[in-house]
Scaffold this motif. Structure first.
Motif, PDB file in Angstrom:
ATOM      1  N   TRP A  88       0.664  -1.189   0.243  1.00 11.58           N
ATOM      2  CA  TRP A  88      -0.016  -0.107  -0.213  1.00 11.58           C
ATOM      3  C   TRP A  88       0.446   1.353   0.107  1.00 11.58           C
ATOM      4  O   TRP A  88       0.438   2.427   0.568  1.00 11.58           O
ATOM      5  CB  TRP A  88      -0.869   0.302   1.166  1.00 11.58           C
ATOM      6  CG  TRP A  88      -1.613  -0.709   0.989  1.00 11.58           C
ATOM      7  CD1 TRP A  88      -2.334  -2.381   1.779  1.00 11.58           C
ATOM      8  CD2 TRP A  88      -3.417  -0.698   0.671  1.00 11.58           C
ATOM      9  NE1 TRP A  88      -3.397  -2.956   0.792  1.00 11.58           N
ATOM     10  CE2 TRP A  88      -3.752  -1.431   0.452  1.00 11.58           C
ATOM     11  CE3 TRP A  88      -3.981   0.570  -0.221  1.00 11.58           C
ATOM     12  CZ2 TRP A  88      -5.679  -2.174   0.001  1.00 11.58           C
ATOM     13  CZ3 TRP A  88      -5.592   0.569  -0.617  1.00 11.58           C
ATOM     14  CH2 TRP A  88      -5.859  -0.981  -0.209  1.00 11.58           C
ATOM     15  N   CYS A  89       1.845   1.226  -1.310  1.00 14.34           N
ATOM     16  CA  CYS A  89       2.974   2.468  -0.722  1.00 14.34           C
ATOM     17  C   CYS A  89       2.393   3.587  -1.357  1.00 14.34           C
ATOM     18  O   CYS A  89       0.899   3.584  -2.645  1.00 14.34           O
ATOM     19  CB  CYS A  89       3.401   2.178  -1.495  1.00 14.34           C
ATOM     20  SG  CYS A  89       5.543   0.987  -0.457  1.00 14.34           S
ATOM     21  N   ASN A  90       2.358   4.610  -1.142  1.00 14.48           N
ATOM     22  CA  ASN A  90       2.013   5.608  -2.387  1.00 14.48           C
ATOM     23  C   ASN A  90       2.757   6.327  -3.471  1.00 14.48           C
ATOM     24  O   ASN A  90       4.319   5.821  -3.270  1.00 14.48           O
ATOM     25  CB  ASN A  90       2.007   6.869  -1.258  1.00 14.48           C
ATOM     26  CG  ASN A  90       0.648   6.789  -0.113  1.00 14.48           C
ATOM     27  OD1 ASN A  90      -0.657   7.063  -1.086  1.00 14.48           O
ATOM     28  ND2 ASN A  90       0.447   7.053   1.371  1.00 14.48           N
ATOM     29  N   ARG A  91       2.159   6.356  -4.520  1.00 18.87           N
ATOM     30  CA  ARG A  91       3.100   6.509  -5.884  1.00 18.87           C
ATOM     31  C   ARG A  91       3.838   8.130  -5.703  1.00 18.87           C
ATOM     32  O   ARG A  91       4.455   8.079  -6.239  1.00 18.87           O
ATOM     33  CB  ARG A  91       1.390   6.888  -6.320  1.00 18.87           C
ATOM     34  CG  ARG A  91       1.671   7.291  -8.206  1.00 18.87           C
ATOM     35  CD  ARG A  91       2.751   6.872  -8.761  1.00 18.87           C
ATOM     36  NE  ARG A  91       2.803   6.880 -10.264  1.00 18.87           N
ATOM     37  CZ  ARG A  91       4.233   7.309 -10.347  1.00 18.87           C
ATOM     38  NH1 ARG A  91       4.394   8.589  -9.564  1.00 18.87           N
ATOM     39  NH2 ARG A  91       4.429   7.975 -11.328  1.00 18.87           N
ATOM     40  N   GLU A  92       3.107   8.523  -4.941  1.00 18.40           N
ATOM     41  CA  GLU A  92       3.916  10.278  -4.753  1.00 18.40           C
ATOM     42  C   GLU A  92       4.050  10.419  -3.174  1.00 18.40           C
ATOM     43  O   GLU A  92       3.607  10.424  -2.357  1.00 18.40           O
ATOM     44  CB  GLU A  92       4.099  11.483  -5.989  1.00 18.40           C
ATOM     45  CG  GLU A  92       2.634  11.250  -5.623  1.00 18.40           C
ATOM     46  CD  GLU A  92       1.509  11.029  -6.929  1.00 18.40           C
ATOM     47  OE1 GLU A  92       2.519  10.609  -7.862  1.00 18.40           O
ATOM     48  OE2 GLU A  92       0.986  11.317  -6.529  1.00 18.40           O
ATOM     49  N   SER A  93       5.274  10.867  -2.493  1.00 13.43           N
ATOM     50  CA  SER A  93       5.739  11.645  -1.370  1.00 13.43           C
ATOM     51  C   SER A  93       6.702  12.467  -1.471  1.00 13.43           C
ATOM     52  O   SER A  93       7.240  12.491  -2.251  1.00 13.43           O
ATOM     53  CB  SER A  93       5.574   9.815  -1.110  1.00 13.43           C
ATOM     54  OG  SER A  93       5.822  10.422   0.620  1.00 13.43           O
ATOM     55  N   SER A  94       5.915  13.256  -0.383  1.00 17.37           N
ATOM     56  CA  SER A  94       7.059  14.432  -0.197  1.00 17.37           C
ATOM     57  C   SER A  94       8.239  14.114   0.274  1.00 17.37           C
ATOM     58  O   SER A  94       9.297  15.466   0.196  1.00 17.37           O
ATOM     59  CB  SER A  94       6.566  15.369   0.542  1.00 17.37           C
ATOM     60  OG  SER A  94       6.710  14.614   1.950  1.00 17.37           O
ATOM     61  N   SER A  95       8.931  13.282   1.177  1.00 15.77           N
ATOM     62  CA  SER A  95      10.032  13.128   1.474  1.00 15.77           C
ATOM     63  C   SER A  95      11.015  13.152   0.678  1.00 15.77           C
ATOM     64  O   SER A  95      12.122  13.870   0.821  1.00 15.77           O
ATOM     65  CB  SER A  95      10.075  11.641   2.421  1.00 15.77           C
ATOM     66  OG  SER A  95      10.175  10.387   1.483  1.00 15.77           O
ATOM     67  N   GLY A  96      10.673  13.270  -0.534  1.00 18.09           N
ATOM     68  CA  GLY A  96      11.757  12.569  -1.830  1.00 18.09           C
ATOM     69  C   GLY A  96      11.951  14.869  -1.853  1.00 18.09           C
ATOM     70  O   GLY A  96      13.349  14.760  -2.907  1.00 18.09           O
ATOM     71  N   ILE A  97      11.530  15.157  -1.582  1.00 24.78           N
ATOM     72  CA  ILE A  97      11.600  17.031  -2.360  1.00 24.78           C
ATOM     73  C   ILE A  97      12.792  16.942  -1.545  1.00 24.78           C
ATOM     74  O   ILE A  97      13.864  18.536  -1.894  1.00 24.78           O
ATOM     75  CB  ILE A  97      10.819  17.803  -1.632  1.00 24.78           C
ATOM     76  CG1 ILE A  97       9.286  18.010  -2.319  1.00 24.78           C
ATOM     77  CG2 ILE A  97      11.137  18.806  -2.203  1.00 24.78           C
ATOM     78  CD1 ILE A  97       8.085  17.782  -1.160  1.00 24.78           C
ATOM     79  N   ALA A  98      13.738  16.137  -0.603  1.00 21.67           N
ATOM     80  CA  ALA A  98      14.577  16.836   0.422  1.00 21.67           C
ATOM     81  C   ALA A  98      16.130  16.602  -0.508  1.00 21.67           C
ATOM     82  O   ALA A  98      17.994  16.318  -0.236  1.00 21.67           O
ATOM     83  CB  ALA A  98      15.467  15.457   1.621  1.00 21.67           C
ATOM     84  N   PHE A  99      15.822  15.596  -1.369  1.00 22.61           N
ATOM     85  CA  PHE A  99      17.156  15.488  -2.523  1.00 22.61           C
ATOM     86  C   PHE A  99      17.556  16.984  -2.838  1.00 22.61           C
ATOM     87  O   PHE A  99      19.036  16.829  -3.416  1.00 22.61           O
ATOM     88  CB  PHE A  99      16.858  15.248  -3.736  1.00 22.61           C
ATOM     89  CG  PHE A  99      16.858  13.322  -3.730  1.00 22.61           C
ATOM     90  CD1 PHE A  99      17.648  12.473  -4.018  1.00 22.61           C
ATOM     91  CD2 PHE A  99      15.694  12.310  -3.034  1.00 22.61           C
ATOM     92  CE1 PHE A  99      18.132  10.689  -3.575  1.00 22.61           C
ATOM     93  CE2 PHE A  99      15.895  10.824  -3.133  1.00 22.61           C
ATOM     94  CZ  PHE A  99      17.260  10.670  -2.650  1.00 22.61           C
TER      95      PHE A  99
END
Length: 772
Positions: A700-711
């Motif tokens: 049940w993972c999400n298609r997109e997520s905000s954590s990667g903004i940290a790249f």
């Protein structure tokens, strides 16, 4: 690592502020879009969004599922297309910010469909192009189901937001909708297997005989009532105020109304090489006349509006990089570099932020959602947004302060985030909460220079008093002195016996663990700096001493071989080979790690976690690996925030070149689109370094997520050294490291700066564009 601040005067050279030169460094949305990927190797379908709603495409050519635009949410799907009695499936698809594309074929006919959400409006639009690729003319009989299974729900929304099923409103996530999605167009309605069910708020696999309704049963649901007139169908939800309408811009030959929708049909002959198109839209609301009016207006101008969706996204994309824009109070820094790999990874982050923006939730004018579409349609997780807190303070400090102030009213012992629809806390009491909220406030005040915020009284205490309370919370949860916990080492935070408060799926990672104990030690040190700034040296000294004592105890948890133990009551230790401990040691107390241990930690990282283009959150050699297999925190993949943490840790530990090498290596991961909740390692080589990587759908993972903004924060903080602290230090320069490029429009204390390297050291040059 040395510390320096070099802030140039206003007249420094090369402070270009016109849009001509700096904006040339910004890639187009076309460049950042996903590539065409094959549906038989990629697990997660593309999504669509529009600052209000979101949905997932399905594997047929037209339907979408998991539609949600609070207060509206949809059940099942919106209807499939049948061509000469067959339901063609997508063989490839492509994500772009403004649309989801699907390609398929059936009986010598090529099909291309585009699905888009009308920007910042309550509508979804489709264009389906059918081309005869044969040398002979073909008779074409088309049937398109138009299912408006949408309801309106108020109240408080959780991570598992409400949606309608045949039985009415539900929040439970089982496999019914997913089974329907997997079997669209097939006469399959039962299957024995394992279903994910939320039990006491935790997803667990339960073996059941799974059943699901067919499309005609869904269309016949008595929950809805539909009427068809000319090219329109109007649907009323009998249980809520929801009103849904479909409009066929391409007039059908016939239209048959059911209950939750209708079926439109066309018959024609299509010549070789000829293309026939079907254009239609769906709108939703709670006022019949408004919905009718909108549908009429949008249908009459369909082509212009459909094309304009891309223009709207491009306008917002250009806007966020411009100081003084109308969307964010700061500006997303513009990276100028010839390194194409770094450029792609970096700019995928602001696109993720833009894509997750929602301006239609009542609690705030603007929200950066944590995930979606299947979960969290209104939710902000503290942990995820903390991963880019330094960047957030530069990008939108006004928004950040507003959100931080609102969160003081939410108990971190009980909730991991906020529902921006109902306004209350959501979830459970993550062990990360105190650290996360502290980090957010710390970065806000140090980047903005708004130290007066520390003296503001919120929820009966000054912000500084809240920070001290967060930093010392470990004393409240320590079990020192209780039975089985009388040794000095138990003077640490014990996070309890429930692994769901920590890494959720790793059963051994609980009680006393290094990571968030390090977080508490770091918080005490940072609070000491603030009290020193406030002139309270005795309190600062006390906090520093407590932090040093705590770190001494944490180091005793070393298990050898570069990894660390969890400590249970009764002096029981369990070795845990996970990336989280590595990350916190490296990010927060790198200078406290003995040299030999640091070298062993690096060996562990590269021997057991880092792969060619991604990483494992947990080592395959961990004793609990077989019982921890989840794509985000287990041995076959990683939460998109973990590589960011590792890159940060590597830099702080004195390995910036390795950090940059890893950063460049993850570039192929962006081929599917923006950052996700997790990317999994898969294929026959999934246990090896050369494992394939894709966005994870399982668990049940999400298609997109905000954590990667940290790249993007990695470039700002680690490669240019921007990490302001209360003592006035702004840049932290790594020894013998230089990044090839510049970072423009970095907001610091209300002025914009360009960051670049001179003589091997990063410097800041004030730009000639005035204050924010």
């Amino acid at each position: 690592m040395t510390f320096l601040v070099l802030i140039g005067a206003t007249g420094c050279n090369d402070n270009r502020t016109d849009s001509g030169s700096i904006s040339d460094s910004i890639p187009s949305l076309e460049e950042l879009s996903g590539v065409w990927v094959s549906s038989d190797t990629v697990e997660m379908e593309p999504s669509i969004r529009n600052f209000r709603g979101q949905a997932l495409l399905n594997r047929d050519m037209t339907s979408i599922s998991w539609f949600v635009s609070a207060p509206f949410s949809g059940g099942y799907h919106t209807g499939t297309l049948r061509v000469n009695g067959k339901t063609p499936k997508a063989t490839t698809w492509r994500w772009q910010p403004w649309q989801g594309l699907r390609k398929g074929s059936v009986d010598g006919l090529d099909i291309l469909s585009s699905t888009r959400m009308l920007f910042d409006r309550d509508a979804i639009m489709w264009q389906v192009d059918i081309t005869n690729s044969d040398t002979l003319a073909k008779d074409l009989n088309l049937e398109l189901d138009l299912i408006g299974f949408i309801s309106k729900y108020g109240g408080d929304w959780q991570w598992w937001y409400p949606y309608p099923k045949m039985s009415g409103q539900v929040t439970k996530r089982d496999e019914e909708v997913e089974n329907i999605r997997d079997h669209l167009g097939e006469e399959v309605f039962t299957s024995e297997g394992f279903s994910w069910e939320l039990i006491d708020g935790k997803p667990q696999l339960v073996r059941i005989m799974m059943k699901w309704p067919g499309d005609m049963e869904i269309l016949g649901s008595s929950k809805y009532h539909a009427t068809a007139e000319k090219n329109r169908v109007l649907i009323h939800d009998t249980e809520t105020d929801a009103v849904i309408s479909f409009s066929l811009v391409t007039p059908p030959d016939t239209m048959t109304a059911w209950n939750s929708g209708a079926t439109a049909s066309w018959s024609c002959t299509i010549a070789p090489g000829e293309t026939r198109s079907i254009k239609y839209l769906m709108s939703y609301g709670d006022d019949e006349e408004d919905v009718k009016e909108n549908v009429t207006a949008w249908s009459s101008d369909f082509d212009t509006l459909f094309a304009g969706i891309k223009d709207s996204w491009e306008e917002k994309w250009e806007m966020i990089f411009r100081p003084g824009n109308d969307l964010i109070s700061g500006c997303f820094p513009v990276l100028e570099t010839d390194d194409s790999l770094v450029r792609k990874v970096y700019y995928t982050s602001p696109l993720t932020m833009l894509y997750l923006t929602n301006t239609n939730l009542p609690e705030h004018d603007k929200v950066f959602l944590t995930g979606g579409p299947r979960w969290g349609a209104s939710i902000t997780f503290y942990w995820d947004i903390t991963l880019w807190s330094t960047l957030w303070a530069a990008v939108d400090p006004v928004m950040m302060k507003e959100h931080l102030s609102a969160w003081f009213g939410i108990d971190p012992d009980k909730y991991y985030g906020k529902d921006n629809f109902g306004g209350k806390g959501v979830g459970n009491g993550y062990s990360a909460n105190y650290w996360a909220r502290f980090q957010l406030i710390r970065d806000y005040i140090n980047v903005t220079g708004d130290y007066e915020y520390l003296d503001e009284i919120i929820e009966g205490k000054s912000v500084l008093e809240h920070l001290e309370e967060y930093a010392l919370n470990w004393q409240k949860i320590s079990i020192y002195g209780s039975e089985g916990a009388t040794d000095d080492i138990y003077r640490l935070a014990d996070f309890g016996d429930d692994e769901w408060n920590l890494l959720e799926c790793v059963p051994t990672y609980k009680h006393i663990v290094p990571s968030f104990n390090i977080g508490y030690a770091w918080m005490m040190r940072e609070t000491a700096k603030l009290y020193r700034q406030h002139g309270d040296q005795p309190k600062a000294d006390t906090l520093d001493a407590l932090a040093s004592d705590m770190i001494g105890r944490i180091l005793k948890l070393y298990a050898g071989d570069g990894v660390w133990n969890s400590l249970y009551p009764g002096n029981k230790t369990i070795e845990v080979r996970h990336c989280l401990d590595f990350a916190f040691f490296g990010k927060y107390i790198p200078d406290d790690i003995p040299g030999e241990i640091k070298e062993e930690m690096i060996e562990f990282l590269y021997d057991e976690l880092i792969t060619d283009h991604w990483m494992r959150a947990q080592s395959l050699l961990d004793i609990a690996a077989e019982n921890s297999d989840r794509a985000d925190h287990g041995p076959f993949g990683a939460f998109d925030g973990w590589p960011v943490d590792i890159i940060d840790a590597l830099t702080q530990m004195g390995y910036p070149d390795k950090a940059l090498e890893f950063y460049r290596a993850v570039e192929p991961v962006t081929y599917e689109g923006i950052w996700a909740q997790a990317h999994e390692l898969w294929g026959e080589n999934k246990t090896n370094k050369n494992a394939l990587v894709r966005i994870a759908e399982r668990d049940w993972c999400n298609r997109e997520s905000s954590s990667g903004i940290a790249f993007a924060q990695v470039v700002l903080k680690n490669f240019f050294g921007f990490y302001p602290s209360p003592d006035g230090e702004v840049l932290k320069a790594s020894e013998n490291f230089q990044f090839d490029g510049k970072l423009h429009h970095v907001l610091y204390k209300n002025d914009y700066y360009t960051l670049e390297y001179e003589s091997g050291k990063p410097v800041m040059k004030k730009e000639k564009i005035g204050k924010r």
